[in-house]
Structure formats: structure tokens, C-alpha cells
Design an enzyme around this catalytic site. Sequence first.
Site, PDB file in Angstrom:
ATOM      1  N   SER A 205       0.847  -1.190   0.000  1.00 44.87           N
ATOM      2  CA  SER A 205       0.000   0.000   0.000  1.00 44.87           C
ATOM      3  C   SER A 205       0.879   1.235   0.000  1.00 44.87           C
ATOM      4  CB  SER A 205      -0.941  -0.015   1.209  1.00 44.87           C
ATOM      5  OG  SER A 205      -1.911   1.009   1.100  1.00 44.87           O
ATOM      6  N   ASN A 206       0.330   2.376   0.293  1.00 44.86           N
ATOM      7  CA  ASN A 206       1.118   3.609   0.389  1.00 44.86           C
ATOM      8  C   ASN A 206       0.532   4.459   1.508  1.00 44.86           C
ATOM      9  OD1 ASN A 206      -0.959   5.501  -0.746  1.00 44.86           O
ATOM     10  ND2 ASN A 206      -0.752   4.079  -2.469  1.00 44.86           N
ATOM     11  N   ALA A 207       1.148   5.605   1.750  1.00 47.35           N
ATOM     12  CA  ALA A 207       0.823   6.376   2.952  1.00 47.35           C
ATOM     13  C   ALA A 207      -0.329   7.367   2.770  1.00 47.35           C
ATOM     14  CB  ALA A 207       2.072   7.118   3.435  1.00 47.35           C
TER      15      ALA A 207
END
Length: 396
Positions: A205-207
Amino acid sequence: MNGRRIVLGVSGGIAAYKAAALASRLVQRGAEVEVILTEDAQRFVGAATFAALVRRPVHTSLWERVEEIPHIRLAREAEVLAIVPATANTIAQLAAGLAHDLLGNVALATRAPLMIAPAMNTVMLEHAATQANLATLRARGVTIVEPGVGFLAEREHGPGRLADEEQLIEAIESLLRRAQDLAGERVLITAGPTREAIDPVRFLSNAATGTQGIELAREALARGAEVDLVLGPTPLEPPPGARTIRVTSAREMEAAVRERAADATVTIATAAVADWRPAVAHARKVKKTESQPAIALEPNPDILAELGTRKNGTFLIGFAAETEALEANAREKLVRKNCDAIVVNDVSGERAFGAVDNALVLLWGAHGRRDLGSGSKRELAARLWDAILDLKRQRA
Ligand code: CTP
């Protein structure tokens, strides 16, 4: 403000006397001002003062002229409901949705934007209960004109003093200006990250948090649009009033967008979609004792590019999350994904995903450029909608 209808609610704090001056200024600018005084407000300033200033009867009770159902009439006619001053008690009442007096009823029964100007003792303002109530109201899209620091009635210096009259007028003007200018628009927004499963407990995923997209949705709702929000995994709450579809992976996001895209008049893709997903999502948790796993990746669909191939009259806006050569990269995406405009989002350094403040630039065509400056994601949402509307009108 000529002919615009403002309902001014006054609650019972010493700053109530300043609300009389505000009412007078609003009338001088041509507004039609209906005043609601709470019972406690009348202990500070009498109804006659306000009635003389606004040249109409002042409302003090749910039980006056009951046959006119005054709370519904005031709620419907209001273009803005401004509560000046808002005491700790009134703020708590608004946050809880209580309707035990006329002001509480009007606040619940109106679709008009609500502005409040808190004023109170410093300790009451800083109390966790008051702060939690203000946070609740902020999350609902209420405009809060923050109190200033100054000399308070209890002869102490500190935060809690009612904001300056100029600030109050500016906030009311800004709410009037943008009131309902998105009425009739059907807005589709993608927001948040996506999660791509490795196994049942692990993912790529990412932030991203979805904040900017959520703020764009909130602003669009406040300005009268219908909003579909396709939201990736985030602990943040979507704004009430949006039709929200929660999704996890890019492919789920793609399916949800397909379902809602057809009748959107404006589509904004703020989501930070994972470009890749594990080719295999294991059905069971991968054990540490197994040999070190290699994760083979395969590409996810590009949702925005897909929307660009069949635009159907929708005004399509992408976001370009960049850490270098910001505008050159964004212009390349604008063309490649066939968008009408693209927002450059600098995600390097302190402006990384999840930051409170943001800085945005809108690009279109070969040279079109509007710098939206920096600020909170909420402020930028308002400025971005102004810019989108201007551009859309130019194109029409
Ligand atoms: N986007 C999308 N689907 C994807 C990837 C991106 O809809 N699979 C959208 C984003 O929502 C955003 C825009 O495309 O509006 C640009 O996203 P960004 O991550 O900046 O660009 P990418 O196309 O992923 O390119 P790169 O990762 O090379 O910067």
C-alpha cells in the site's frame, strides 16, 4: 450582500454585545438579517436593541407565533446561519444535535451552511469537551471562526476572545459567495490509498490518507453537489451526505468507479492507486518457516486513464503525486490520461502523504496554470473548486 438572508444566532456570552454591532454592519451591507437570541443571550443584550438594528422582530422562543412554525421558516429561508458568539454550551448543543430551544431547532432544520464564532473563558475553550465538540463540528463542515487572544471579561489575557468583526464578515461573505454554486453537479471522487493483498494479513500500500479527496467531497456537498465518493482504506470518516463506496484494492476501486462514472459531470481522481499488485494473493498466511518468498508483481488497471478513454462529457481531473520535475511530469500525465486538468501535488519532504497542509497547482491545456497556494487541505479544497468551476465555465 444585497438581499441575502442571514440568520444570526446569538448565544449567552458577554460577547453578545458585539453581535449587535455585527448585525448593524450586515444590515448596512444590504443583508436581510433575522436574529435569534437564546434565553441567556437576552440577559446580556435585550431583544429591542437587535430589533431596532435589523428593523424586524427578533426571535426568542420556539413558542412564539407557533402557527407559523418559525423554526422551519427561518431554517428554510436562511442562506447562512451564523452563531456569534457561540458559547461552550451552544457548541456542545450543536455537536450533540440537541433541539431544546429555537436556535438548536433551526440549526438542525437548515441546509444552509453554518458558521460559528466561539467566545469564552480560556479554560472552557481549551477543555477537552469543548475541543472535541469543535472537532465534531469541523468534521461536519461547519466553518469555525477561531477566537483570538486578548483581554477577556474576567480581566485575564488569553485565547477565547471573539474574532474581529472583519473576520466574521469575511467568513459570512465567503459562505454566501459559494453557497450552492455546485447545485446540479454530480461529482465522483476517488480518494485514499489502495491495498493489494500478499496474504490475508499482509499487503502492499502507500501512505495516502484520503484527506484531500474527503475535503473536496465535503466542499462539493456544502456547495450543493451530489457526491459519490469511492474511498480506499482509511481510518478517516467520509462526510455525511456523500454516497460513499468503501473499497480495498485497485480492482475494487475500478469496479466501483465504473458503476458510478456514467452520470458524473465532474470526476476528480485523488486516489493514490497502487500501480502494482502481487501476482498471487496467498489464501493462507505465509509462514516464516517457509522459504523466503519472492513477490512477483503485475500491473493494476489505470482507473483515470480508463476514464479518459470514455469521457462522456464529464470534466475529468487527475492528481499527480510527484517528488521531482513536478509540472513537467504532471503535464505528461494530463495528456497521457486525457484529463481536462491535472492537480500537481508535491509529495516530497514535509508535504508527504498524510501531512496536514498541502500546496497545489492546477494545470490544463498546453500552458494553463493556476497556483492555488498552500494551506490546509480544507482551504485548498475550496480554492480548487473555485478554479475548477472557472475553468469549466470557460470551456462551456
Ligand atoms: N491513477 C489511477 N489509477 C492508477 C494509477 C493512478 O486512477 N492505477 C490516477 C490517480 O488517482 C491520479 C493520477 O492517476 O489522479 C496520477 O496518479 P500518479 O500516482 O501520480 O501517477 P501514475 O500514473 O501512477 O504514474 P507514476 O507512478 O509513474 O508517477
